[in-house]
Design a protein around this motif. Structure first.
Motif, PDB file in Angstrom:
ATOM      1  N   GLN A  26       0.830  -1.207   0.000  1.00 39.70           N
ATOM      2  CA  GLN A  26       0.000   0.000   0.000  1.00 39.70           C
ATOM      3  C   GLN A  26       0.863   1.255   0.000  1.00 39.70           C
ATOM      4  O   GLN A  26       1.868   1.335   0.714  1.00 39.70           O
ATOM      5  CB  GLN A  26      -0.918   0.022   1.217  1.00 39.70           C
TER       6      GLN A  26
ATOM      7  N   ALA B 139       0.094   5.221   0.644  1.00 34.32           N
ATOM      8  CA  ALA B 139      -1.003   6.047   1.154  1.00 34.32           C
ATOM      9  C   ALA B 139      -1.307   7.233   0.249  1.00 34.32           C
ATOM     10  O   ALA B 139      -2.465   7.640   0.123  1.00 34.32           O
ATOM     11  CB  ALA B 139      -0.669   6.540   2.561  1.00 34.32           C
TER      12      ALA B 139
ATOM     13  N   VAL C 127      -3.112  -1.058  -3.433  1.00 31.08           N
ATOM     14  CA  VAL C 127      -3.819   0.220  -3.358  1.00 31.08           C
ATOM     15  C   VAL C 127      -2.831   1.364  -3.440  1.00 31.08           C
ATOM     16  O   VAL C 127      -1.812   1.373  -2.742  1.00 31.08           O
ATOM     17  CB  VAL C 127      -4.632   0.339  -2.051  1.00 31.08           C
TER      18      VAL C 127
ATOM     19  N   THR D 276      -5.055   6.720  -0.377  1.00 31.97           N
ATOM     20  CA  THR D 276      -6.160   6.474   0.543  1.00 31.97           C
ATOM     21  C   THR D 276      -7.122   7.639   0.567  1.00 31.97           C
ATOM     22  O   THR D 276      -8.037   7.673   1.375  1.00 31.97           O
ATOM     23  CB  THR D 276      -5.620   6.219   1.959  1.00 31.97           C
TER      24      THR D 276
ATOM     25  N   ASP E 257      -6.681   5.662  -6.284  1.00 30.67           N
ATOM     26  CA  ASP E 257      -7.577   6.766  -5.925  1.00 30.67           C
ATOM     27  C   ASP E 257      -7.092   8.071  -6.550  1.00 30.67           C
ATOM     28  O   ASP E 257      -6.729   9.027  -5.858  1.00 30.67           O
ATOM     29  CB  ASP E 257      -7.685   6.900  -4.406  1.00 30.67           C
TER      30      ASP E 257
END
Length: 291
Positions: free
Chosen positions: A179, A181, A234, A237, A262
């Protein structure tokens, strides 16, 4: 000034700060004001507020054999250091900066795990970079590195990932990174030669990443160069963060676990790319460009 320092009986300190400035002598290039050929700290185990060395001349090595914990380690503008060793350093609550050490050929941080702040490696002479860091609370920055391989085998999370001027690195591997962030921005800066002439000719080649002298990459280059982010799931966030890969020399980009970005996702100017794995991508919260 020209000095030496030996802290043979200094096991703990709040902070160790040694800093010079840049000054220009008549007829000479700018040089550090502080000259320190010898720095010995064999007993130093802890530095609660960190260790910082900046703009020092004549120092050829930094050996911290007993250091286990420090708030941060910031080494900036040390033009003569060729080796760095802190083999017992296990944790940093703040930053690790190793920046503008153009003679650095050897780095031993074999025990380093979590870093609470930023990790920056920039303008080093290392041919191979491998750090056992497990987490980076802030950003991971890689810049102006001639290394053939850059590997973080244990890194699982970072706040952000940014790199530029990686040249023709053969392997950039973060195989356990899951991940990020904030954002991932990797800008390689390579020049692509056509079959008709040099890369810096406006009529015969493309220059990627700016007008400065760039590593040349033949348009027929067939070497395997790998970007391994195979466990990354990912990026971002919060909305607006994204993933950008541009002007890179990789032939294989492994993002096969990536499911969500995102923000925008852009892959552009990877002239020898022949494998891009995005097999589990489900959501991109912004424009998607693959050029």
């Amino acid at each position: 000034t020209s000095e030496s320092y030996g802290g043979h009986y200094l096991p703990t300190t709040a902070a160790l700060l040694l800093s010079g400035t840049r000054e220009t002598a008549a007829g000479e290039a700018e040089r550090p004001s502080l000259r320190l050929p010898v720095l010995e700290l064999p007993a130093l185990e802890r530095a609660s507020q960190g260790v910082a060395l900046r703009t020092i001349d004549a120092l050829t090595s930094l050996d911290l054999p007993a250091l286990t914990r420090a708030a941060g380690l910031r080494l900036v503008d040390l033009p003569t250091i060729s080796s760095l060793a802190a083999p017992l350093l296990a944790e940093l609550s703040r930053d690790l900066w190793i920046v503008r050490l153009p003679a650095l050929l050897s780095m031993d941080l074999r025990s380093l795990g979590p870093i609470g702040g930023d990790l920056a490696l920039q303008e080093l002479a290392l041919i191979q970079v491998e750090l056992p860091v497990t987490t980076v609370g802030g950003g991971l920055t890689l810049a102006s590195l001639p290394a053939r391989s850059i590997v973080f085998p244990a890194l699982t999370t970072v706040g952000a990932l940014e790199a530029w001027e990686l040249g023709t690195v053969e392997l950039l591997s973060l195989p356990r990174l899951e991940q990020v962030a904030q954002s991932v921005h990797l800008h390689g800066c390579v020049a692509v030669e056509s079959s008709r002439g040099p890369a810096d000719s406006p009529d015969t080649g493309r220059v990627l990443g700016g007008s400065r002298a760039l590593p040349r990459l033949a348009s027929t280059d067939s070497a395997l160069r790998v970007l391994d982010l195979s466990r990354l799931t990912v990026v971002g966030t919060m909305p607006g963060e994204g993933l950008v890969l541009s002007a890179l020399a990789f032939s294989s980009v492994r993002l096969n676990a990536l499911s969500r970005v995102d923000g925008p996702l852009r892959v552009a100017d990877l002239p020898v790319l022949d494998s891009l794995l995005l097999t589990t991508l489900r959501q991109v919260a912004g424009p998607l460009h693959i050029e």
